[in-house]
Design a protein around this motif. Structure first.
Motif, PDB file in Angstrom:
ATOM      1  N   VAL A  50       0.841  -1.200   0.000  1.00 21.55           N
ATOM      2  CA  VAL A  50       0.000   0.000   0.000  1.00 21.55           C
ATOM      3  C   VAL A  50       0.876   1.250   0.000  1.00 21.55           C
ATOM      4  N   MET A  51       1.902   1.259   0.846  1.00 23.38           N
ATOM      5  CA  MET A  51       2.804   2.420   0.922  1.00 23.38           C
ATOM      6  C   MET A  51       3.505   2.636  -0.420  1.00 23.38           C
ATOM      7  N   GLY A  52       3.953   1.558  -1.031  1.00 23.64           N
ATOM      8  CA  GLY A  52       4.638   1.666  -2.318  1.00 23.64           C
ATOM      9  C   GLY A  52       3.741   2.234  -3.408  1.00 23.64           C
TER      10      GLY A  52
ATOM     11  N   GLY B 286       5.360  14.649  -1.924  1.00 22.04           N
ATOM     12  CA  GLY B 286       5.436  16.084  -1.710  1.00 22.04           C
ATOM     13  C   GLY B 286       4.130  16.742  -1.314  1.00 22.04           C
ATOM     14  N   ARG B 287       3.062  15.969  -1.234  1.00 12.48           N
ATOM     15  CA  ARG B 287       1.759  16.547  -0.921  1.00 12.48           C
ATOM     16  C   ARG B 287       1.251  16.139   0.447  1.00 12.48           C
ATOM     17  N   ALA B 288       1.948  15.181   1.095  1.00 15.59           N
ATOM     18  CA  ALA B 288       1.523  14.716   2.414  1.00 15.59           C
ATOM     19  C   ALA B 288       2.717  14.074   3.119  1.00 15.59           C
ATOM     20  N   ASP B 289       2.644  14.036   4.435  1.00 17.75           N
ATOM     21  CA  ASP B 289       3.697  13.431   5.248  1.00 17.75           C
ATOM     22  C   ASP B 289       3.522  11.915   5.236  1.00 17.75           C
ATOM     23  N   MET B 290       4.528  11.210   4.753  1.00 19.08           N
ATOM     24  CA  MET B 290       4.430   9.754   4.647  1.00 19.08           C
ATOM     25  C   MET B 290       4.325   9.091   6.018  1.00 19.08           C
ATOM     26  N   GLY B 291       4.863   9.702   7.057  1.00 18.41           N
ATOM     27  CA  GLY B 291       4.739   9.148   8.409  1.00 18.41           C
ATOM     28  C   GLY B 291       3.287   9.134   8.864  1.00 18.41           C
ATOM     29  N   ALA B 292       2.592  10.228   8.612  1.00 20.32           N
ATOM     30  CA  ALA B 292       1.177  10.310   8.984  1.00 20.32           C
ATOM     31  C   ALA B 292       0.345   9.344   8.138  1.00 20.32           C
ATOM     32  N   ILE B 293       0.708   9.213   6.882  1.00 22.65           N
ATOM     33  CA  ILE B 293      -0.006   8.292   6.001  1.00 22.65           C
ATOM     34  C   ILE B 293       0.201   6.861   6.489  1.00 22.65           C
ATOM     35  N   GLY B 294       1.424   6.543   6.897  1.00 19.70           N
ATOM     36  CA  GLY B 294       1.707   5.208   7.432  1.00 19.70           C
ATOM     37  C   GLY B 294       0.837   4.879   8.625  1.00 19.70           C
ATOM     38  N   ALA B 295       0.659   5.856   9.508  1.00 18.64           N
ATOM     39  CA  ALA B 295      -0.183   5.635  10.684  1.00 18.64           C
ATOM     40  C   ALA B 295      -1.641   5.417  10.281  1.00 18.64           C
ATOM     41  N   MET B 296      -2.101   6.154   9.284  1.00 26.00           N
ATOM     42  CA  MET B 296      -3.490   5.991   8.827  1.00 26.00           C
ATOM     43  C   MET B 296      -3.683   4.619   8.169  1.00 26.00           C
ATOM     44  N   ILE B 297      -2.708   4.171   7.411  1.00 25.08           N
ATOM     45  CA  ILE B 297      -2.789   2.845   6.775  1.00 25.08           C
ATOM     46  C   ILE B 297      -2.810   1.758   7.844  1.00 25.08           C
ATOM     47  N   ARG B 298      -1.927   1.911   8.825  1.00 27.74           N
ATOM     48  CA  ARG B 298      -1.853   0.940   9.931  1.00 27.74           C
ATOM     49  C   ARG B 298      -3.201   0.816  10.623  1.00 27.74           C
ATOM     50  N   ALA B 299      -3.850   1.959  10.876  1.00 24.96           N
ATOM     51  CA  ALA B 299      -5.143   1.959  11.550  1.00 24.96           C
ATOM     52  C   ALA B 299      -6.215   1.250  10.713  1.00 24.96           C
ATOM     53  N   LYS B 300      -6.150   1.416   9.391  1.00 22.71           N
ATOM     54  CA  LYS B 300      -7.164   0.797   8.534  1.00 22.71           C
ATOM     55  C   LYS B 300      -6.929  -0.697   8.331  1.00 22.71           C
ATOM     56  N   LEU B 301      -5.674  -1.138   8.395  1.00 24.76           N
ATOM     57  CA  LEU B 301      -5.371  -2.543   8.142  1.00 24.76           C
ATOM     58  C   LEU B 301      -5.491  -3.419   9.410  1.00 24.76           C
ATOM     59  N   GLN B 302      -5.579  -2.794  10.556  1.00 26.65           N
ATOM     60  CA  GLN B 302      -5.669  -3.582  11.791  1.00 26.65           C
ATOM     61  C   GLN B 302      -7.083  -4.005  12.073  1.00 26.65           C
TER      62      GLN B 302
END
Length: 147
Positions: free
Chosen positions: A121-123, A131-147
Motif C-alpha cells: 500500500v505504501m509503495g 510532496g503533498r503529504a507526510d508519509m509518516g502520517a499516512i503510514g499511521a493511517m494505513i496501519r489503523a485501517k489494516l488492523q
C-alpha cells in the motif's frame, strides 16, 4: 516549465528584489538538486526534484524541533522561513479526507487485507502523494485501517 527552471526564475527575481533570505534558500535548494545530479550523472525529473524539496522541508522541521528544545527560537524562525520558501515550489498539500480516500482506493487496488500488505500500500501510494503529504502520517493511517 520544469520545476528546476521555476527555481532558477525565482532565484533571478529574488536577486532583483534583493530578498537575501529567499535567494539563499532557493540557492540552497538548487545546490542540493545539482549535487544529486552530479552524483547520479543524470538530470532529475520534476518528481525527483519534489522528493529533494520534501526532504529539505522535513530536515528543517526536525531542526526547528531541536532548536526550540534548546531554546534557540531565533534559529527556529530562520528554519521556518526557509520552509515557507521551499513549500512554495511543492504541490498543494492534500486534505485529510483526500488522503483517506486515496488510502481506501489503494487498499482495494492492491488487495490489502492485513498488516503484512502495508508495504504494498505504501509503495503504491508514494508516487501519488509525493510532496503533498507526510508519509509518516499516512503510514499511521494505513496501519489503523489494516488492523
Amino acid at each position: 516549465m520544469s520545476l528546476i527552471d521555476q527555481l532558477k526564475d525565482h532565484m533571478k527575481q529574488a536577486m532583483i528584489a534583493k530578498e537575501k533570505a529567499r535567494l539563499s534558500t532557493i540557492r540552497m535548494a538548487l545546490a542540493a538538486i545539482k549535487q544529486i545530479e552530479v552524483d547520479t550523472r543524470e538530470s532529475l525529473t520534476d518528481e525527483q526534484v519534489i522528493a529533494v524539496l520534501t526532504k529539505m522541508v522535513k530536515q528543517r522541521r526536525d531542526s526547528i524541533a531541536q532548536f526550540e528544545a534548546a531554546g534557540r527560537n531565533e534559529l527556529a524562525d530562520v528554519e521556518a522561513a526557509e520552509i515557507q520558501v521551499i513549500e512554495a515550489f511543492l504541490p498543494t498539500p492534500l486534505t485529510e479526507a483526500e488522503i483517506a480516500a486515496l488510502i481506501d482506493a489503494t487498499i482495494v487496488e492492491v488487495g490489502a487485507s492485513a498488516m503484512a500488505d502495508m508495504g504494498k500500500v505504501m509503495g503504491a501510494l508514494k508516487s501519488k502523494v509525493q510532496g503533498r503529504a507526510d508519509m509518516g502520517a499516512i503510514g499511521a493511517m494505513i496501519r489503523a485501517k489494516l488492523q
